[in-house]
Design a protein around this motif. Structure first.
Motif, short mmCIF file in Angstrom:
data_model
loop_
_atom_site.label_atom_id
_atom_site.label_comp_id
_atom_site.label_asym_id
_atom_site.label_seq_id
_atom_site.Cartn_x
_atom_site.Cartn_y
_atom_site.Cartn_z
N VAL A 1 0.70 -1.18 -0.04
CA VAL A 1 0.00 -0.06 -0.07
C VAL A 1 0.99 1.29 0.16
O VAL A 1 1.77 1.55 1.23
N GLY A 2 0.87 1.85 -1.10
CA GLY A 2 1.68 3.01 -1.10
C GLY A 2 1.30 4.03 -0.18
O GLY A 2 0.11 4.03 0.13
N ALA A 3 2.25 4.93 0.35
CA ALA A 3 2.12 5.54 1.68
C ALA A 3 1.23 6.83 1.23
O ALA A 3 0.42 7.67 2.38
N LEU A 4 0.91 7.26 0.02
CA LEU A 4 -0.03 8.26 -0.35
C LEU A 4 -1.34 7.70 -1.06
O LEU A 4 -2.16 8.48 -1.18
N ALA A 5 -1.62 6.27 -0.75
CA ALA A 5 -2.97 5.96 -1.01
C ALA A 5 -3.83 6.37 0.22
O ALA A 5 -3.40 6.53 1.32
N SER A 6 -4.76 6.99 -0.45
CA SER A 6 -5.79 7.64 0.62
C SER A 6 -6.48 6.89 1.43
O SER A 6 -6.65 5.40 1.16
N ASN A 7 -6.82 7.30 2.68
CA ASN A 7 -7.76 6.29 3.53
C ASN A 7 -9.06 5.78 2.51
O ASN A 7 -9.43 4.60 2.62
N THR A 8 -9.53 6.61 1.62
CA THR A 8 -10.57 6.04 0.85
C THR A 8 -10.08 4.93 -0.41
O THR A 8 -10.79 3.83 -0.51
N ASP A 9 -9.02 5.32 -0.76
CA ASP A 9 -8.44 4.49 -1.80
C ASP A 9 -8.01 2.86 -1.25
O ASP A 9 -8.40 1.76 -1.70
N VAL A 10 -7.77 3.01 0.25
CA VAL A 10 -7.40 1.62 0.66
C VAL A 10 -8.72 1.05 1.19
O VAL A 10 -8.89 -0.32 0.70
N ALA A 11 -9.71 1.76 1.69
CA ALA A 11 -11.15 0.99 2.03
C ALA A 11 -11.87 0.65 0.64
O ALA A 11 -12.49 -0.49 0.76
N ALA A 12 -11.38 1.29 -0.40
CA ALA A 12 -12.36 0.74 -1.65
C ALA A 12 -11.60 -0.25 -2.46
O ALA A 12 -12.40 -0.82 -3.37
#
Lengths: 326, 206
Positions: A68-79
């Motif tokens: 998970v790239g450090a700049l993946a947003s919280n939304t990116d991760v959950a989605a």
């Protein structure tokens, strides 16, 4: 807000270089840093904006995990469909934190590095050893309902506010860092944050200028997993207590168990003894009771947060029972 | 009459009789030569603006004080109330917790940019129909947030109340209430806000 200079380097190397000068701080989503700058708790002289570095992707690793790239947003991760299918407790933890707006802005690396929400840390008129080492801890004699019951010290009883980091702790994630010397290194997420001890001004073990570039999730653990959060209102509130749990049961016996708790300590709490109690035990209420007791065996309450001890114990028991049963 | 003014301000994001506001010269930043200032290009509601800003300027203050777009409201200024919600590259953001410099080159849509050729956005229309406000202060943020929220639903992004993480979420009352929890309404117009959002989707699947 105090004056600062701003730059947006176009490479990781340039960013790390820029951040090694005195008073320089990284900014990504900014949702916590700007908040703290407005109340004069954070006083950077130079902001190094890393938000456009190529660290936003979530990719497969060779061993079947995810990076998970450090700049993946919280939304990116959950989605992310892979996160939702393989690491549902992580997606649950993320959507149980903050508001949708903040999750769109906030990054994975920034989530790990957010500061405590202890009200005395936020109030520059009050003593706080985390903000001003040696000034004292106002929470010890103050209103401390939200504070730590595990791993605290006489210098600081603040808790780490992240939900995401608790889930990642249960998943045995690793944090990937780029160091000012140019080398990359990895450390287990359980070693990223530290207990307050006599130096509560240090939240993490990171060296100055080190940049989180990714979180590595190992292959998904066997068994069932869930993130459960207890809070004062149903949405958009920090945890009183939360638990991330993975339970793998084969023929009625626990083959693997992983636990991490939020809202109880200065770092995501990893109760190794409770995990050990569970492995090999029958997947029965008695075993879960034993694990719940092991989690809070060394817990110490403050004046206003005694309720957290039975709450943490019962939350562990209930969560494990649900994973074993339904 | 006051009520009508408040309604128009809330839903359209502008004062009665005021046309699309122009940048206020008295609020312009220091000249570009001032040390430490940053050049920021923002596309706001389709219009490109080249600004020279003190790096401390938040996106919220840039919109309100430098571009005169006062439809976006400053409530808590700490990301807790959602009154400053705008769309950045189509995603809802709290404009108070973003530096304008960080949004350089990006596209921002505010409440002033939702109506098209004099026709209200379906959500604006629905907020009027369902009386989705009292004082109206949180309304621009509520409406911008709802625009972003419905897009997130359509993209299948899960929420804390989604029963099955792997399945596409539905636009239920529970989902809308959870997904709008970052927008506080001190008048507590929540039931009408939820009704307006649901109604704005009328005729759409799911």
């Amino acid at each position: 807000m105090r004056a600062f200079t701003y730059e947006r380097p176009d490479s990781i190397a340039a960013a790390v270089q820029a951040a090694s000068q005195p008073g320089a701080v990284f900014i990504a989503g900014g949702t916590n840093l700007l908040d703290l700058m407005k109340v004069d708790v954070e006083r950077p002289r130079h902001l190094v904006d890393v938000s456009r570095l190529p660290l936003r992707n979530i990719t497969e690793t060779d061993d079947g995990g995810l990076r998970v790239g450090a700049l993946a947003s919280n939304t990116d991760v959950a989605a992310d469909s892979r996160v939702r299918q393989r690491y549902p407790l992580l997606a649950q933890a993320v959507v149980n934190g903050a508001s949708a707006q903040l999750r769109n802005q906030a990054t994975t690396g920034g989530n790990l590095l957010q500061r405590t929400r202890c009200p005395y840390f936020y109030d520059v008129a009050m003593p706080c050893n985390k903000r001003k080492p040696g000034s004292g801890c106002s929470a010890l004699q103050g209103y401390n309902r939200m504070h730590a019951i595990l791993g605290a010290s006489t210098d600081c009883i603040a808790v780490h506010p992240s939900d995401m980091a608790v889930a990642m702790t249960a998943l045995h994630a690793e944090v990937e860092l780029h160091t000012p010397s140019g080398a990359d290194r990895r450390l287990p997420i359980s070693e990223l944050h530290r207990l307050p001890g006599e130096a509560p001004d240090h939240d993490t073990t990171l060296a100055p200028g080190e940049l989180i570039t990714a979180v590595i999730l190992p292959p998904a653990p066997s068994g069932r997993q869930v993130y459960r959060k207890v809070r004062d209102r149903a949405s958009y509130a920090f945890a009183l207590v939360s638990v991330a749990a993975v339970l793998d049961v084969v023929d009625g016996t626990v083959r693997d168990a992983r636990l991490a708790l939020g809202g109880v300590a200065h770092k995501p709490w990893h109760p190794r003894e409770a995990e050990r109690e569970l492995v090999g035990a029958p997947a029965q209420p008695d075993s879960f009771e034993t694990a719940g007791q092991a989690v809070v065996k060394d817990a110490e309450a403050q004046r206003d947060n005694e309720f957290k001890i039975p709450l943490a114990q019962r939350l562990v028991v209930r969560t494990l029972s649900d994973l074993a049963g339904g | 009459m006051l009520g009508m003014a408040s309604l128009v301000t809330a839903v359209l994001g502008r004062q009665l009789q005021a046309q699309q506001p122009q940048a206020n010269p008295s609020l312009q930043t220091k000249p570009a030569t001032a040390p430490g200032n940053v050049a920021v290009r923002l596309t706001v509601n389709g219009q490109v603006h080249d600004l020279t800003l003190d790096p401390r300027t938040t996106l919220l203050d840039a919109l309100r004080d430098h571009l005169g777009l006062t439809g976006t409201k400053k409530g808590c200024d700490h990301g807790q109330c959602g009154a400053c919600t705008v769309l950045v590259n189509g995603q809802r953001f709290n404009a108070c917790l973003s530096l304008a410099a960080q949004r350089d080159g990006e596209s921002v849509v505010t409440i002033e940019g939702l109506a098209e050729s004099g026709r209200l956005h379906p959500l604006q229309q629905a907020f009027i129909k369902h009386d989705g406000f009292q004082c109206g202060y949180c309304t621009p943020g509520q409406i911008c947030s709802a625009v972003g929220m419905l897009d997130e639903l359509e993209r299948g992004i899960p929420s804390a109340v989604s029963p099955h993480l792997a399945a596409a979420p539905e636009a239920s009352v529970d989902e809308i209430r959870e997904r709008m929890s970052g927008n506080i309404c001190r008048c507590s117009a929540y039931p009408n806000i939820v009704a307006a959002i649901l109604d704005s989707r009328a005729g759409r699947p799911g």
